[in-house]
Design a protein around this motif. Structure first.
Motif, PDB file in Angstrom:
ATOM      1  N   ILE A 281      30.270  52.740  -1.004  1.00  0.00           N
ATOM      2  CA  ILE A 281      30.851  53.966  -0.454  1.00  0.00           C
ATOM      3  C   ILE A 281      32.338  54.091  -0.782  1.00  0.00           C
ATOM      4  O   ILE A 281      32.961  55.102  -0.487  1.00  0.00           O
ATOM      5  N   GLY A 282      32.905  53.032  -1.377  1.00  0.00           N
ATOM      6  CA  GLY A 282      34.311  53.058  -1.780  1.00  0.00           C
ATOM      7  C   GLY A 282      35.290  53.042  -0.619  1.00  0.00           C
ATOM      8  O   GLY A 282      36.372  53.610  -0.710  1.00  0.00           O
ATOM      9  N   ALA A 283      34.922  52.383   0.484  1.00  0.00           N
ATOM     10  CA  ALA A 283      35.791  52.346   1.657  1.00  0.00           C
ATOM     11  C   ALA A 283      35.568  51.036   2.417  1.00  0.00           C
ATOM     12  O   ALA A 283      34.599  50.324   2.177  1.00  0.00           O
ATOM     13  N   THR A 284      36.483  50.769   3.335  1.00  0.00           N
ATOM     14  CA  THR A 284      36.321  49.593   4.178  1.00  0.00           C
ATOM     15  C   THR A 284      35.404  49.940   5.352  1.00  0.00           C
ATOM     16  O   THR A 284      35.414  51.069   5.846  1.00  0.00           O
ATOM     17  N   VAL A 285      34.632  48.946   5.759  1.00  0.00           N
ATOM     18  CA  VAL A 285      33.727  49.114   6.898  1.00  0.00           C
ATOM     19  C   VAL A 285      33.930  47.957   7.865  1.00  0.00           C
ATOM     20  O   VAL A 285      34.326  46.868   7.469  1.00  0.00           O
ATOM     21  N   LYS A 286      33.651  48.215   9.117  1.00  0.00           N
ATOM     22  CA  LYS A 286      33.756  47.176  10.140  1.00  0.00           C
ATOM     23  C   LYS A 286      32.389  46.532  10.312  1.00  0.00           C
ATOM     24  O   LYS A 286      31.380  47.209  10.458  1.00  0.00           O
ATOM     25  N   ARG A 287      32.362  45.195  10.307  1.00  0.00           N
ATOM     26  CA  ARG A 287      31.141  44.432  10.558  1.00  0.00           C
ATOM     27  C   ARG A 287      31.055  44.174  12.055  1.00  0.00           C
ATOM     28  O   ARG A 287      31.952  43.563  12.629  1.00  0.00           O
ATOM     29  N   HIS A 288      29.981  44.623  12.666  1.00  0.00           N
ATOM     30  CA  HIS A 288      29.873  44.571  14.123  1.00  0.00           C
ATOM     31  C   HIS A 288      29.106  43.365  14.652  1.00  0.00           C
ATOM     32  O   HIS A 288      29.039  43.172  15.848  1.00  0.00           O
ATOM     33  N   GLY A 289      28.510  42.562  13.790  1.00  0.00           N
ATOM     34  CA  GLY A 289      27.662  41.458  14.247  1.00  0.00           C
ATOM     35  C   GLY A 289      28.348  40.543  15.246  1.00  0.00           C
ATOM     36  O   GLY A 289      29.556  40.339  15.213  1.00  0.00           O
ATOM     37  N   ARG A 290      27.549  39.976  16.125  1.00  0.00           N
ATOM     38  CA  ARG A 290      28.068  39.062  17.146  1.00  0.00           C
ATOM     39  C   ARG A 290      28.534  37.764  16.496  1.00  0.00           C
ATOM     40  O   ARG A 290      27.828  37.192  15.675  1.00  0.00           O
ATOM     41  N   PHE A 291      29.720  37.314  16.879  1.00  0.00           N
ATOM     42  CA  PHE A 291      30.275  36.054  16.396  1.00  0.00           C
ATOM     43  C   PHE A 291      30.916  35.340  17.575  1.00  0.00           C
ATOM     44  O   PHE A 291      31.903  35.816  18.135  1.00  0.00           O
ATOM     45  N   GLU A 292      30.328  34.206  17.970  1.00  0.00           N
ATOM     46  CA  GLU A 292      30.870  33.439  19.078  1.00  0.00           C
ATOM     47  C   GLU A 292      31.826  32.370  18.547  1.00  0.00           C
ATOM     48  O   GLU A 292      31.579  31.781  17.501  1.00  0.00           O
ATOM     49  N   PHE A 293      32.897  32.144  19.272  1.00  0.00           N
ATOM     50  CA  PHE A 293      33.899  31.150  18.885  1.00  0.00           C
ATOM     51  C   PHE A 293      34.246  30.313  20.110  1.00  0.00           C
ATOM     52  O   PHE A 293      34.066  30.743  21.242  1.00  0.00           O
ATOM     53  N   ASP A 294      34.720  29.112  19.856  1.00  0.00           N
ATOM     54  CA  ASP A 294      35.034  28.168  20.934  1.00  0.00           C
ATOM     55  C   ASP A 294      36.534  28.069  21.172  1.00  0.00           C
ATOM     56  O   ASP A 294      37.337  28.345  20.282  1.00  0.00           O
ATOM     57  N   GLU A 295      36.885  27.603  22.355  1.00  0.00           N
ATOM     58  CA  GLU A 295      38.293  27.354  22.676  1.00  0.00           C
ATOM     59  C   GLU A 295      38.788  26.069  22.018  1.00  0.00           C
ATOM     60  O   GLU A 295      39.987  25.882  21.857  1.00  0.00           O
ATOM     61  N   PHE A 296      37.879  25.195  21.662  1.00  0.00           N
ATOM     62  CA  PHE A 296      38.230  23.910  21.061  1.00  0.00           C
ATOM     63  C   PHE A 296      37.521  23.801  19.717  1.00  0.00           C
ATOM     64  O   PHE A 296      36.340  24.111  19.608  1.00  0.00           O
ATOM     65  N   LEU A 297      38.249  23.378  18.694  1.00  0.00           N
ATOM     66  CA  LEU A 297      37.699  23.258  17.345  1.00  0.00           C
ATOM     67  C   LEU A 297      37.980  21.848  16.830  1.00  0.00           C
ATOM     68  O   LEU A 297      39.133  21.442  16.725  1.00  0.00           O
ATOM     69  N   ASP A 298      36.926  21.109  16.527  1.00  0.00           N
ATOM     70  CA  ASP A 298      37.060  19.748  16.015  1.00  0.00           C
ATOM     71  C   ASP A 298      36.545  19.726  14.575  1.00  0.00           C
ATOM     72  O   ASP A 298      35.352  19.904  14.336  1.00  0.00           O
ATOM     73  N   LEU A 299      37.443  19.511  13.626  1.00  0.00           N
ATOM     74  CA  LEU A 299      37.080  19.520  12.210  1.00  0.00           C
ATOM     75  C   LEU A 299      36.930  18.116  11.625  1.00  0.00           C
ATOM     76  O   LEU A 299      36.877  17.947  10.416  1.00  0.00           O
ATOM     77  N   THR A 300      36.850  17.117  12.488  1.00  0.00           N
ATOM     78  CA  THR A 300      36.739  15.730  12.043  1.00  0.00           C
ATOM     79  C   THR A 300      35.585  15.532  11.077  1.00  0.00           C
ATOM     80  O   THR A 300      35.734  14.883  10.035  1.00  0.00           O
ATOM     81  N   SER A 301      34.442  16.100  11.381  1.00  0.00           N
ATOM     82  CA  SER A 301      33.266  15.909  10.528  1.00  0.00           C
ATOM     83  C   SER A 301      33.405  16.596   9.167  1.00  0.00           C
ATOM     84  O   SER A 301      32.664  16.294   8.244  1.00  0.00           O
ATOM     85  N   SER A 302      34.371  17.487   9.026  1.00  0.00           N
ATOM     86  CA  SER A 302      34.590  18.185   7.754  1.00  0.00           C
ATOM     87  C   SER A 302      35.630  17.502   6.870  1.00  0.00           C
ATOM     88  O   SER A 302      35.861  17.929   5.748  1.00  0.00           O
ATOM     89  N   CYS A 303      36.269  16.454   7.383  1.00  0.00           N
ATOM     90  CA  CYS A 303      37.322  15.765   6.637  1.00  0.00           C
ATOM     91  C   CYS A 303      36.742  14.629   5.788  1.00  0.00           C
ATOM     92  O   CYS A 303      35.733  14.019   6.149  1.00  0.00           O
ATOM     93  N   VAL A 304      37.415  14.348   4.710  1.00  0.00           N
ATOM     94  CA  VAL A 304      37.041  13.227   3.853  1.00  0.00           C
ATOM     95  C   VAL A 304      37.302  11.934   4.619  1.00  0.00           C
ATOM     96  O   VAL A 304      38.352  11.785   5.263  1.00  0.00           O
ATOM     97  N   GLU A 305      36.361  11.023   4.554  1.00  0.00           N
ATOM     98  CA  GLU A 305      36.504   9.756   5.266  1.00  0.00           C
ATOM     99  C   GLU A 305      37.791   9.046   4.853  1.00  0.00           C
ATOM    100  O   GLU A 305      38.110   8.941   3.672  1.00  0.00           O
ATOM    101  N   GLY A 306      38.536   8.580   5.831  1.00  0.00           N
ATOM    102  CA  GLY A 306      39.787   7.873   5.563  1.00  0.00           C
ATOM    103  C   GLY A 306      40.995   8.782   5.414  1.00  0.00           C
ATOM    104  O   GLY A 306      42.103   8.305   5.220  1.00  0.00           O
ATOM    105  N   SER A 307      40.802  10.104   5.494  1.00  0.00           N
ATOM    106  CA  SER A 307      41.918  11.028   5.283  1.00  0.00           C
ATOM    107  C   SER A 307      42.574  11.498   6.582  1.00  0.00           C
ATOM    108  O   SER A 307      43.554  12.220   6.541  1.00  0.00           O
ATOM    109  N   ILE A 308      42.050  11.100   7.713  1.00  0.00           N
ATOM    110  CA  ILE A 308      42.561  11.596   8.990  1.00  0.00           C
ATOM    111  C   ILE A 308      43.750  10.768   9.458  1.00  0.00           C
ATOM    112  O   ILE A 308      43.682   9.549   9.539  1.00  0.00           O
ATOM    113  N   ASP A 309      44.829  11.451   9.776  1.00  0.00           N
ATOM    114  CA  ASP A 309      46.012  10.828  10.357  1.00  0.00           C
ATOM    115  C   ASP A 309      45.738  10.688  11.855  1.00  0.00           C
ATOM    116  O   ASP A 309      45.607  11.689  12.567  1.00  0.00           O
ATOM    117  N   GLU A 310      45.632   9.474  12.339  1.00  0.00           N
ATOM    118  CA  GLU A 310      45.283   9.228  13.739  1.00  0.00           C
ATOM    119  C   GLU A 310      46.278   9.861  14.718  1.00  0.00           C
ATOM    120  O   GLU A 310      45.913  10.222  15.833  1.00  0.00           O
TER     121      GLU A 310
END
Length: 134
Positions: A8-37
């Motif tokens: 349509i040559g225009a921007t559109v708003k995506r209305h789908g439901r998206f739930e998000f958390d107050e706390f985000l832990d990305l430990t499992s997404s990091c390369v092993e040994g790369s986390i600064d304790e």
């Protein structure tokens, strides 16, 4: 939430439901040994910017903030900042009410931008002790 639709040559708003958390832990997404304790990849939600409107071309923006957020505490009050008005609110209004959806109120308002702060940096970011105001 906002995307260009080449059919349509225009921007559109995506209305789908998206739930998000107050706390985000990305430990499992990091390369092993790369986390600064001293600075683990754990984050706390500080702000939710909301778009209220049925389309990308029409609507209103406002935000929710937790300016009193402290490390290790989850009881900081949420505040709604809407134009020239600011008032306290609960997590239901700041979070759950802005998950979006394909019908009803969810179609009108949805989180557009989320701001997370690394948990180990909350104090230095929000409550710096070495600030001087001229």
């Amino acid at each position: 939430r906002i995307q260009f639709d080449p059919t349509i040559g225009a921007t559109v708003k995506r209305h789908g439901r998206f739930e998000f958390d107050e706390f985000l832990d990305l430990t499992s997404s990091c390369v092993e040994g790369s986390i600064d304790e001293a600075h683990p990849p754990t984050y706390r939600l500080f702000s939710v910017i909301v778009h209220s409107g049925v389309s990308a071309q029409v609507g209103h923006y406002y935000c929710f903030l937790r300016p009193e957020l402290r490390k290790g505490s989850n009881d900081a009050m949420w505040y709604k900042f809407d134009d020239d008005q600011v008032w306290p609110c609960g997590p239901e209004e700041a979070l759950q009410a802005n998950y979006g959806g394909d019908s009803g109120v969810g179609r009108m308002r949805s989180a557009y931008y989320l701001v997370y702060i690394r948990e180990s940096d909350i104090e230095s970011t929000l409550h710096p002790s070495d600030v001087t105001v001229p």
